[in-house]
Scaffold this motif. Structure first.
Motif, PDB file in Angstrom:
ATOM      1  N   PRO A   1       0.839  -1.202   0.000  1.00  0.00           N
ATOM      2  CA  PRO A   1       0.000   0.000   0.000  1.00  0.00           C
ATOM      3  C   PRO A   1       0.881   1.262   0.000  1.00  0.00           C
ATOM      4  CG  PRO A   1      -0.739  -1.548   1.677  1.00  0.00           C
ATOM      5  CD  PRO A   1       0.580  -2.041   1.179  1.00  0.00           C
ATOM      6  N   VAL A   2       0.572   2.206  -0.885  1.00  0.00           N
ATOM      7  CA  VAL A   2       1.341   3.455  -0.993  1.00  0.00           C
ATOM      8  C   VAL A   2       0.375   4.638  -1.155  1.00  0.00           C
ATOM      9  CG1 VAL A   2       3.420   2.391  -1.963  1.00  0.00           C
ATOM     10  CG2 VAL A   2       1.605   3.135  -3.493  1.00  0.00           C
ATOM     11  N   PRO A   3       0.766   5.821  -0.664  1.00  0.00           N
ATOM     12  CA  PRO A   3      -0.093   6.997  -0.791  1.00  0.00           C
ATOM     13  C   PRO A   3      -0.047   7.625  -2.185  1.00  0.00           C
ATOM     14  CG  PRO A   3       1.907   7.587   0.368  1.00  0.00           C
ATOM     15  CD  PRO A   3       1.951   6.092   0.140  1.00  0.00           C
ATOM     16  N   ASP A   4       1.011   7.329  -2.952  1.00  0.00           N
ATOM     17  CA  ASP A   4       1.170   7.815  -4.326  1.00  0.00           C
ATOM     18  C   ASP A   4       2.222   6.941  -5.004  1.00  0.00           C
ATOM     19  OD1 ASP A   4       3.883   9.003  -3.860  1.00  0.00           O
ATOM     20  OD2 ASP A   4       2.773  10.449  -2.652  1.00  0.00           O
ATOM     21  N   ALA A   5       2.530   7.218  -6.257  1.00  0.00           N
ATOM     22  CA  ALA A   5       3.424   6.354  -7.031  1.00  0.00           C
ATOM     23  C   ALA A   5       4.905   6.525  -6.681  1.00  0.00           C
ATOM     24  CB  ALA A   5       3.223   6.598  -8.521  1.00  0.00           C
ATOM     25  N   ARG A   6       5.278   7.623  -6.031  1.00  0.00           N
ATOM     26  CA  ARG A   6       6.693   7.908  -5.809  1.00  0.00           C
ATOM     27  C   ARG A   6       7.449   6.787  -5.093  1.00  0.00           C
ATOM     28  NH1 ARG A   6      10.354  10.540  -2.370  1.00  0.00           N
ATOM     29  NH2 ARG A   6      11.970  11.595  -3.560  1.00  0.00           N
ATOM     30  N   PRO A   7       6.948   6.215  -3.984  1.00  0.00           N
ATOM     31  CA  PRO A   7       7.709   5.130  -3.352  1.00  0.00           C
ATOM     32  C   PRO A   7       7.966   3.947  -4.291  1.00  0.00           C
ATOM     33  CG  PRO A   7       5.941   5.852  -1.897  1.00  0.00           C
ATOM     34  CD  PRO A   7       5.732   6.537  -3.216  1.00  0.00           C
ATOM     35  N   LEU A   8       7.034   3.673  -5.180  1.00  0.00           N
ATOM     36  CA  LEU A   8       7.204   2.576  -6.135  1.00  0.00           C
ATOM     37  C   LEU A   8       8.209   2.946  -7.220  1.00  0.00           C
ATOM     38  CD1 LEU A   8       3.497   1.454  -6.456  1.00  0.00           C
ATOM     39  CD2 LEU A   8       5.316   0.380  -5.104  1.00  0.00           C
ATOM     40  N   MET A   9       8.224   4.202  -7.613  1.00  0.00           N
ATOM     41  CA  MET A   9       9.202   4.659  -8.601  1.00  0.00           C
ATOM     42  C   MET A   9      10.613   4.511  -8.036  1.00  0.00           C
ATOM     43  SD  MET A   9       6.909   7.878  -9.971  1.00  0.00           S
ATOM     44  CE  MET A   9       8.256   8.824 -10.574  1.00  0.00           C
ATOM     45  N   LEU A  10      10.801   4.898  -6.780  1.00  0.00           N
ATOM     46  CA  LEU A  10      12.109   4.754  -6.135  1.00  0.00           C
ATOM     47  C   LEU A  10      12.479   3.282  -5.986  1.00  0.00           C
ATOM     48  CD1 LEU A  10      11.763   7.541  -3.425  1.00  0.00           C
ATOM     49  CD2 LEU A  10      13.134   7.623  -5.528  1.00  0.00           C
ATOM     50  N   ALA A  11      11.503   2.449  -5.634  1.00  0.00           N
ATOM     51  CA  ALA A  11      11.756   1.014  -5.491  1.00  0.00           C
ATOM     52  C   ALA A  11      12.152   0.392  -6.823  1.00  0.00           C
ATOM     53  CB  ALA A  11      10.528   0.316  -4.915  1.00  0.00           C
ATOM     54  N   ALA A  12      11.492   0.782  -7.908  1.00  0.00           N
ATOM     55  CA  ALA A  12      11.821   0.244  -9.233  1.00  0.00           C
ATOM     56  C   ALA A  12      13.233   0.649  -9.649  1.00  0.00           C
ATOM     57  CB  ALA A  12      10.800   0.717 -10.267  1.00  0.00           C
ATOM     58  N   LEU A  13      13.626   1.873  -9.323  1.00  0.00           N
ATOM     59  CA  LEU A  13      14.981   2.326  -9.650  1.00  0.00           C
ATOM     60  C   LEU A  13      16.035   1.470  -8.959  1.00  0.00           C
ATOM     61  CD1 LEU A  13      14.562   6.206  -9.454  1.00  0.00           C
ATOM     62  CD2 LEU A  13      14.974   4.853 -11.519  1.00  0.00           C
ATOM     63  N   GLN A  14      15.719   0.973  -7.774  1.00  0.00           N
ATOM     64  CA  GLN A  14      16.676   0.200  -6.996  1.00  0.00           C
ATOM     65  C   GLN A  14      16.547  -1.313  -7.193  1.00  0.00           C
ATOM     66  OE1 GLN A  14      15.866   1.626  -3.056  1.00  0.00           O
ATOM     67  NE2 GLN A  14      16.938   3.554  -3.391  1.00  0.00           N
ATOM     68  N   ALA A  15      15.458  -1.759  -7.796  1.00  0.00           N
ATOM     69  CA  ALA A  15      15.217  -3.192  -7.960  1.00  0.00           C
ATOM     70  C   ALA A  15      16.076  -3.777  -9.086  1.00  0.00           C
ATOM     71  CB  ALA A  15      13.746  -3.446  -8.257  1.00  0.00           C
ATOM     72  N   ALA A  16      16.587  -4.967  -8.849  1.00  0.00           N
ATOM     73  CA  ALA A  16      17.401  -5.643  -9.864  1.00  0.00           C
ATOM     74  C   ALA A  16      16.613  -5.855 -11.156  1.00  0.00           C
ATOM     75  CB  ALA A  16      17.904  -6.979  -9.324  1.00  0.00           C
ATOM     76  N   ASP A  17      15.320  -6.173 -11.019  1.00  0.00           N
ATOM     77  CA  ASP A  17      14.494  -6.394 -12.212  1.00  0.00           C
ATOM     78  C   ASP A  17      13.812  -5.120 -12.695  1.00  0.00           C
ATOM     79  OD1 ASP A  17      12.459  -6.025 -10.359  1.00  0.00           O
ATOM     80  OD2 ASP A  17      11.479  -7.945 -10.754  1.00  0.00           O
ATOM     81  N   GLY A  18      14.029  -3.994 -12.000  1.00  0.00           N
ATOM     82  CA  GLY A  18      13.487  -2.711 -12.441  1.00  0.00           C
ATOM     83  C   GLY A  18      11.987  -2.572 -12.275  1.00  0.00           C
TER      84      GLY A  18
ATOM     85  N   PHE B   1      -4.546  -0.374  -8.484  1.00  0.00           N
ATOM     86  CA  PHE B   1      -3.229  -0.996  -8.541  1.00  0.00           C
ATOM     87  C   PHE B   1      -2.255  -0.069  -9.257  1.00  0.00           C
ATOM     88  CE2 PHE B   1      -6.292  -4.501  -8.447  1.00  0.00           C
ATOM     89  CZ  PHE B   1      -5.836  -5.193  -7.339  1.00  0.00           C
ATOM     90  N   ILE B   2      -0.981  -0.136  -8.862  1.00  0.00           N
ATOM     91  CA  ILE B   2       0.076   0.641  -9.509  1.00  0.00           C
ATOM     92  C   ILE B   2       1.209  -0.314  -9.852  1.00  0.00           C
ATOM     93  CG2 ILE B   2       1.658   2.594  -9.369  1.00  0.00           C
ATOM     94  CD1 ILE B   2      -0.040   3.635  -7.006  1.00  0.00           C
ATOM     95  N   ASP B   3       1.650  -0.282 -11.109  1.00  0.00           N
ATOM     96  CA  ASP B   3       2.796  -1.066 -11.561  1.00  0.00           C
ATOM     97  C   ASP B   3       3.825  -0.106 -12.151  1.00  0.00           C
ATOM     98  OD1 ASP B   3       1.722  -3.676 -11.010  1.00  0.00           O
ATOM     99  OD2 ASP B   3       0.384  -3.365 -12.714  1.00  0.00           O
ATOM    100  N   VAL B   4       5.062  -0.240 -11.725  1.00  0.00           N
ATOM    101  CA  VAL B   4       6.155   0.581 -12.254  1.00  0.00           C
ATOM    102  C   VAL B   4       7.190  -0.360 -12.851  1.00  0.00           C
ATOM    103  CG1 VAL B   4       7.926   2.295 -11.742  1.00  0.00           C
ATOM    104  CG2 VAL B   4       5.762   2.345 -10.489  1.00  0.00           C
ATOM    105  N   SER B   5       7.594  -0.079 -14.080  1.00  0.00           N
ATOM    106  CA  SER B   5       8.627  -0.889 -14.725  1.00  0.00           C
ATOM    107  C   SER B   5       9.656   0.032 -15.375  1.00  0.00           C
ATOM    108  CB  SER B   5       8.018  -1.829 -15.770  1.00  0.00           C
ATOM    109  OG  SER B   5       7.347  -1.100 -16.757  1.00  0.00           O
TER     110      SER B   5
END
Length: 124
Positions: A26-43, A68-72
Motif C-alpha cells: 500500500p502506498v499513498p502515491d506512485a513515488r515510493p514505487l518509482m524509487l523502489a523500481a529504480l533500486q530493484a534488480a528487475d526494475g 493498482f500501480i505497476d512501475v517498470s
C-alpha cells in the motif's frame, strides 16, 4: 500528524497485499514505487494506492478492486540511479459516466526519474 495516524500509516506499509500473484505494498502515491523500481534488480515495483483519495475514486466509480500501480523500467541511463520508468495505474470494475457496463480502466505514463527525485542530466 497524530501519533495514532502515524502508527496506522506504518502498519499499512508493513502489510503487503497480493493481487495477480504479485506482492503489492500500500502506498499513498506512485513515488515510493518509482524509487523502489529504480533500486530493484528487475526494475519493477508494484503497489496499491491507499488513503482518502483512493477510497474516493473507488467509491465514485463503484469499482470492484483497489487501484493498482505497476512501475517498470523501460531504460536505464548512464547516470547512476536514473531510468525511464513506465507507471501504470489500473482498476477493475470501473463504471464510467454514461457507460452501461463496468470494465478495467488503465492509465499509463512515462517519466525520466532519478533516486534524488529529479530528472537525469542526460538521456544517455
Amino acid at each position: 500528524m497524530k501519533l495514532i495516524d502515524a502508527v496506522a500509516l506504518l502498519a499499512a506499509f508493513a502489510l503487503p497485499v497480493f493481487a495477480d500473484d504479485v506482492r503489492r505494498t500500500p502506498v499513498p502515491d506512485a513515488r515510493p514505487l518509482m524509487l523502489a523500481a529504480l533500486q530493484a534488480a528487475d526494475g519493477q515495483a508494484h503497489g496499491i494506492l491507499s488513503g482518502d483519495m483512493a477510497d474516493a475514486i473507488t467509491k465514485r466509480f463503484g469499482a470492484t478492486s483497489p487501484i493498482f500501480i505497476d512501475v517498470s523500467t523501460e531504460k536505464r541511463y548512464a547516470q547512476p540511479g536514473c531510468s525511464r520508468l513506465k507507471v501504470t495505474f489500473w482498476q477493475d470494475g470501473v463504471l464510467l459516466p454514461g457507460a452501461t457496463t463496468a470494465r478495467r480502466q488503465t492509465m499509463d505514463f512515462g517519466i525520466n526519474y532519478c533516486l534524488d527525485g529529479r530528472p537525469p542530466q542526460s538521456l544517455r
